[in-house]
Scaffold this active site. Structure first.
Site, mmCIF file in Angstrom:
data_model
loop_
_atom_site.group_PDB
_atom_site.id
_atom_site.type_symbol
_atom_site.label_atom_id
_atom_site.label_comp_id
_atom_site.label_asym_id
_atom_site.label_seq_id
_atom_site.Cartn_x
_atom_site.Cartn_y
_atom_site.Cartn_z
ATOM 1 N N THR A 159 0.884 -1.108 -0.074
ATOM 2 C CA THR A 159 0.016 -0.102 -0.293
ATOM 3 C C THR A 159 0.808 1.252 -0.085
ATOM 4 O OG1 THR A 159 -1.267 -1.219 1.484
ATOM 5 C CG2 THR A 159 -2.089 0.741 1.211
ATOM 6 N N LYS A 165 8.248 0.856 11.661
ATOM 7 C CA LYS A 165 8.369 1.557 13.337
ATOM 8 C C LYS A 165 9.109 0.424 14.332
ATOM 9 C CE LYS A 165 4.345 0.141 11.952
ATOM 10 N NZ LYS A 165 3.092 0.570 11.305
ATOM 11 N N VAL A 211 6.037 7.110 12.065
ATOM 12 C CA VAL A 211 5.093 7.378 13.280
ATOM 13 C C VAL A 211 4.065 8.320 12.660
ATOM 14 C CG1 VAL A 211 5.090 8.647 15.494
ATOM 15 C CG2 VAL A 211 7.048 7.252 14.876
ATOM 16 N N ASP A 231 2.094 -1.773 18.240
ATOM 17 C CA ASP A 231 2.608 -0.856 17.337
ATOM 18 C C ASP A 231 2.369 0.496 17.901
ATOM 19 O OD1 ASP A 231 2.282 -0.153 14.362
ATOM 20 O OD2 ASP A 231 0.817 1.126 15.115
ATOM 21 N N LYS A 286 5.857 3.143 18.101
ATOM 22 C CA LYS A 286 6.089 4.520 17.722
ATOM 23 C C LYS A 286 6.331 5.588 18.834
ATOM 24 C CE LYS A 286 2.531 3.640 14.132
ATOM 25 N NZ LYS A 286 1.029 3.298 13.876
HETATM 26 N N1 HSE Z 1 -1.558 -0.414 11.520
HETATM 27 C C1 HSE Z 1 -0.981 0.896 11.622
HETATM 28 C C2 HSE Z 1 -2.091 1.800 12.291
HETATM 29 C C3 HSE Z 1 -0.621 1.624 10.261
HETATM 30 O O1 HSE Z 1 -3.359 1.550 12.525
HETATM 31 O O2 HSE Z 1 -2.222 3.046 12.713
HETATM 32 C C4 HSE Z 1 0.361 2.758 10.444
HETATM 33 O O3 HSE Z 1 1.279 2.615 11.184
#
Ligand code: HSE
Length: 433
Positions: free
Chosen positions: A13, A102, A129, A198, A202
């Site tokens: 993407t 990240k 981030v 995740d 970040k």
């Molecule tokens: N999976 C991440 C989110 C994508 O939903 O923010 C962007 O880092």
């Protein structure tokens, strides 16, 4: 026109977004940078795939990372390996590197920056981030005149989308997650989104850049949203709060807090009203006060917008002396601080508790007695009848207290004979803006 030769690793993407933007915005890019951005080659796992602009594709990684014509390698594959090995090889081959990864920066950034510094190369990661929000550049460059006191961010679009759908439309957690996956927001492993990993990756990066500390992902306190109950979203709403999955970092005299958890925020605060897949990062500097950046935190074009910003910076610095590069983590490499990361039990904040109790005389007084014994002051309290027979939900918010005190209290409350099940504990933060 000078040319910046780009090799891209991965064609998902974000890489498709980069190809789109280079094509759509090439005139603006050249007017701004004096460079033409050229995608020389894209590393893919299979050649049998969509390639809307007929860009050169290769399944041989060496055609990019060992190719002397390529100036900059853009890693957009995600995951730790083989991305780590490819980036190291690219740096060893004297290529500047951009990554949106990240997880890789949070867990291996310290060694990668060391290698890049030894080679005199740029290693850039704006896209890692908050998608399209230029938060790294603003922290690293625009806010350089400040001591950064704290930051708080909604930095996972998938999690924010899920919480928004649950609150506004009463949808189930799993339905909302399935949507976020279909829309391309979620990580390959969506537990990274919903369990806060995740966001912790970040936040690790943001805290390092804000406070000038090495990347320390393993010290981040992480709590996800998968166990959040819709009842708590409802009660928080009744009490005047919205629940958001926040990454919070504070630079205190006794040490640094870095934590990711569901958080009650007063509804009137701006960050409470950041909904859907949108992200926001609130930074407090000692000169500027609060600065709130808002934008799309995921998705192809927004994330590609950040990659393009790094490409532009690299094009401008290609012929510069390496002393003129902005330091990777915003502070001179030898000036990073060894301030301790505070254990979660040592932090101070306000709390929301939901306790399930048998509805009979004396229960409340037992609970308040335990809280008082730990010097915890109750701010307000509501009691509702549970659907289960003769059970009550006791919902309390507290004034600011040490996390250890609240955890010790809960242990004692749960040991009372009239208390059933687990107590829900959520943290409350107020940013005053
Ligand atoms: N999976 C991440 C989110 C994508 O939903 O923010 C962007 O880092």
């Amino acid at each position: 026109m000078k040319r910046l030769n780009i090799g891209i690793l991965g064609f998902g993407t974000v890489a498709t977004g980069v190809a789109d933007l280079i094509r759509e915005n090439h005139a603006e890019i050249s007017r701004r940078t004096g460079y033409e951005f050229l995608i020389n080659n894209i590393f893919v796992r299979s050649l049998d795939r969509a390639n809307p602009y007929n860009l050169p594709l290769t399944t041989n990684i060496n055609e990019i990372i060992m190719n002397p014509e390529i100036d900059v390698v853009v890693e957009l594959m995600g995951g730790i390996e083989p991305s780590l090995t490819y980036i190291k090889t690219a740096l060893e081959q004297n290529k500047h590197v951009i990554t949106a990864n990240k997880a890789l920066i949070a867990t291996h950034g310290n060694e990668l920056f060391k290698l890049a510094a030894e080679k005199g190369l740029m290693l850039m990661f704006e896209a890692s981030v908050a998608g399209g929000i230029p938060v790294i550049k603003s922290l690293r460059e625009s806010l350089i005149g400040n001591k950064i006191e704290s930051l708080a961010g909604i930095i996972n679009g998938t999690g924010n989308y899920i919480l928004t759908e649950m609150k506004e439309k009463g949808r189930s957690f799993s339905d909302a997650l399935a949507d976020a996956q279909a829309l391309g927001y979620a990580e390959a492993d969506p537990t990274f989104d919903v369990e806060g990993i995740d966001a912790a990756h970040k936040l690790t990066i943001l805290a390092s850049i804000a406070f000038g500390i090495p990347l320390q992902f393993d010290k981040v306190f992480i709590e996800g949203i998968s166990k959040l109950e819709s009842d708590d979203i409802k009660y928080a709403d009744q009490l005047g709060y919205t629940i958001k999955h926040l990454g919070i970092a504070k630079n205190l005299s006794e040490g640094i807090e870095i934590r990711v958890h569901p958080t009650l925020i007063p509804k009137k605060e701006l960050i409470s009203n950041v909904n859907g897949v949108m992200n926001a990062v609130l930074v407090k500097g000692n000169a500027v006060g609060p600065v709130l950046s808002y934008g799309a935190g995921a998705g192809g074009h927004p994330t590609a917008s950040s990659v393009l910003s790094d490409l532009a910076d690299i094009s401008r610095m290609l012929d510069a002396d390496k002393e003129h590069y902005v330091p990777y983590l915003a502070f001179q490499n030898q000036a990073l601080s060894n301030a301790p990361i505070l254990p979660q039990a040592e932090i101070y904040t306000a709390y929301y508790l939901r306790i399930k109790a048998v509805d009979q005389p004396g229960v409340l007084s037992d609970i308040t007695h335990i809280l008082a014994h730990h010097d915890i002051s109750i701010e307000l309290m509501i009691q509702t009848k549970s659907v289960e027979d003769n059970l009550a939900n006791i919902i309390m918010t507290t004034h600011e207290t040490k996390e250890k005190a609240i955890l010790d209290s809960i242990r004692q409350i749960e040991a009372l004979t009239n208390i059933t099940g687990d107590t829900t504990l959520l943290r409350i933060e107020s940013f005053g803006s």
